[in-house]
Write a protein that holds these residues in place. Structure first.
Motif, PDB file in Angstrom:
ATOM      1  N   ASP A 111       0.827  -1.201   0.000  1.00 23.64           N
ATOM      2  CA  ASP A 111       0.000   0.000   0.000  1.00 23.64           C
ATOM      3  C   ASP A 111       0.864   1.255   0.000  1.00 23.64           C
ATOM      4  OD1 ASP A 111       1.043   0.004   2.507  1.00 23.64           O
ATOM      5  OD2 ASP A 111      -0.847  -0.300   3.572  1.00 23.64           O
ATOM      6  N   ALA A 112       0.191   2.403   0.071  1.00 19.00           N
ATOM      7  CA  ALA A 112       0.898   3.685  -0.008  1.00 19.00           C
ATOM      8  C   ALA A 112       1.825   3.900   1.188  1.00 19.00           C
ATOM      9  CB  ALA A 112      -0.112   4.827  -0.114  1.00 19.00           C
ATOM     10  N   GLU A 113       1.482   3.340   2.333  1.00 17.63           N
ATOM     11  CA  GLU A 113       2.300   3.522   3.529  1.00 17.63           C
ATOM     12  C   GLU A 113       3.420   2.480   3.636  1.00 17.63           C
ATOM     13  OE1 GLU A 113      -0.295   3.514   6.837  1.00 17.63           O
ATOM     14  OE2 GLU A 113      -1.385   5.330   6.221  1.00 17.63           O
ATOM     15  N   GLY A 114       3.511   1.599   2.640  1.00 19.58           N
ATOM     16  CA  GLY A 114       4.582   0.616   2.657  1.00 19.58           C
ATOM     17  C   GLY A 114       4.224  -0.700   3.317  1.00 19.58           C
ATOM     18  N   ARG A 115       2.999  -0.879   3.742  1.00 17.87           N
ATOM     19  CA  ARG A 115       2.594  -2.123   4.378  1.00 17.87           C
ATOM     20  C   ARG A 115       2.282  -3.172   3.328  1.00 17.87           C
ATOM     21  NH1 ARG A 115      -1.949   0.126   8.402  1.00 17.87           N
ATOM     22  NH2 ARG A 115      -2.526   1.103   6.392  1.00 17.87           N
ATOM     23  N   LEU A 116       2.624  -4.416   3.626  1.00 17.52           N
ATOM     24  CA  LEU A 116       2.433  -5.511   2.688  1.00 17.52           C
ATOM     25  C   LEU A 116       1.019  -6.050   2.791  1.00 17.52           C
ATOM     26  CD1 LEU A 116       5.793  -7.446   3.249  1.00 17.52           C
ATOM     27  CD2 LEU A 116       5.271  -5.718   1.519  1.00 17.52           C
ATOM     28  N   GLN A 117       0.442  -6.337   1.640  1.00 19.21           N
ATOM     29  CA  GLN A 117      -0.886  -6.946   1.572  1.00 19.21           C
ATOM     30  C   GLN A 117      -0.697  -8.431   1.257  1.00 19.21           C
ATOM     31  OE1 GLN A 117      -3.629  -5.327   2.347  1.00 19.21           O
ATOM     32  NE2 GLN A 117      -2.542  -3.349   2.565  1.00 19.21           N
TER      33      GLN A 117
END
Length: 428
Positions: A111-117
């Motif tokens: 995502d935009a904040e760098g968190r992995l989906q």
């Protein structure tokens, strides 16, 4: 894996992938540890090295022998292939991983904040099919229940609440609780009046009953009888004959005798204190007997505790003019007061050994007015020490001193027992 003909280990690895591959002559070829790996040449120089989780860019193949080949790809992929005639066997000797894949394999996007989906659906599907995200446990994971009280409790807890066995066990538990809560009366002790009354009441034709005997005993005002009734088992009332016999068998009270130790500890002095004691301020007309001992030597320990301490005590008694060991001769009493016995630790310093040239313990050095009168290592009893001390005191009064280095002139003192004035080489 080893070559039994050449007595050489070719390759060895444990379950964590830690091990080594060796050249036929024995030098290490490939070494894998907990921190990294090293590739060496035949001469022993390091050619490549790396640390985990890093791995070589290309697989490293080690042809140890025509039958054995080890291929190193990563920490988790080390393959050893054994080929012999019609047999071809492959062994995976890398580190065993509980989880075959990584969570990064299930990443869909970021995502935009760098968190992995993560792919949650695939993870849940694996949990439903396998039961865990890790490698399924082997047959050793399942244990066969062993007979015992612990397994019985666990089996009962797993039963249905309406089970007949569980209801029976619950009823037994409630019965044990009721029994444990009951208060019982104290049973009559053997030899007590209550027990005798019970026995009398139980005799046929007796007018007294057990209840009447107990009631009469409870109404009595004698405190001794009440104490006898409450006497514990093993303390019955004695008959007059038994009491008379007990008085005869009673051990007489004898006061313990007071013992007097016939030993006196030796005064421990250092090498520096000994040098000061033998200096210009040394006592006049006094023999200074020095026992060079060592605590690690059993002969010195036995000699000190059983002989020298006894000799010290007897000399003090003779000097005081009292005690069984004191002599009737007043001259010997005065000589005993002129003998001072000291102990020096032979392990403290080698200066004393180098100065007087001895190499064994126990060693006895006797000085008069700061000069050496006698030296020896043959003393083993208190009488021998006292005889040598009185003889050295008499020789010192006659000014029969040993010259400097007299012990060294005799060579190895381990063979020589004693040196006196007559044995010295002063006249030659």
């Amino acid at each position: 894996m080893a070559d039994k003909d050449a007595f050489q280990v070719l390759a060895t690895f444990d379950t964590e992938g830690v091990g080594s591959v060796n050249y036929p002559q024995g030098n290490p070829w490939l070494v894998t540890g907990k921190d990294g790996w090293i590739l060496c040449s035949r001469q022993g120089t390091i050619e490549l090295r790396g640390s985990w989780p890093g791995a070589p860019k290309e697989p490293i193949m080690c042809q140890v022998s025509p039958e054995l080949t080890v291929t190193f790809t990563s920490k988790f992929n080390i393959v050893a292939v054994l080929t012999c005639a019609d047999l071809s066997k492959q062994f995976q000797v890398g580190e065993y991983r509980r989880r075959p894949d990584s969570y990064l394999d299930n990443v869909l996007s970021k995502d935009a904040e760098g968190r992995l989906q993560l792919d949650v659906e695939s993870i849940r599907q694996r949990l439903q099919t396998v039961g865990s995200v890790y490698t399924p446990p082997g047959p050793h994971h399942f244990l066969t229940p062993q007979p015992g009280l612990g397994n019985l409790k666990s089996l009962v807890q797993q039963m249905a609440p309406d089970s007949i066995i569980r209801a029976t066990i619950s009823e037994l538990d409630r019965g044990q609780q009721r029994i444990a809560g009951l208060t019982t009366f104290k049973q009559p002790s053997y030899g007590s009046s209550r027990a005798s009354s019970s026995r009398c009441g139980s005799k046929p034709g007796s007018s007294r009953t057990a209840s009447g005997a107990i009631g009469s005993s409870s109404n009595t005002s004698n405190g001794d009888s009440a104490a006898a009734e409450d006497a514990p088992y093993g303390s019955p009332q004695l008959t007059p004959a038994q009491q008379k016999l007990a008085e005869k068998l009673k051990r007489a009270e004898v006061t313990k005798p007071k013992y007097t130790a016939r030993r006196q500890r030796l005064t421990l002095i250092s090498v520096k204190q000994l040098a000061k004691l033998l200096g210009p301020d040394c006592p006049q007309d006094t023999l200074c007997a020095v026992a060079v001992l060592a605590s690690w030597n059993p002969v010195c320990t036995k000699l000190e505790h059983y002989q020298l301490e006894a000799a010290q005590w007897e000399l003090q008694q003779e000097a005081a003019g009292s005690g069984e060991s004191s002599s009737s001769n007043s001259m010997q009493q005065s000589d005993a007061a002129r003998i001072q016995l000291y102990k020096v630790d032979g392990s403290e310093s080698r200066d004393l050994q180098q100065q007087y040239g001895f190499r064994t313990v126990p060693m006895f050095l006797m000085f008069y007015r700061g000069k050496l009168v006698s030296a020896g290592n043959s003393i083993r009893t208190k009488d021998e020490f006292k005889e040598a001390a009185f003889a050295a005191l008499a020789a010192g009064r006659r000014k029969e001193f040993l010259p400097d280095g007299a012990i060294n002139t005799k060579g190895d003192f381990a063979v020589l027992d004693t040196i006196t004035h007559d044995m010295s080489l002063s006249g030659y």
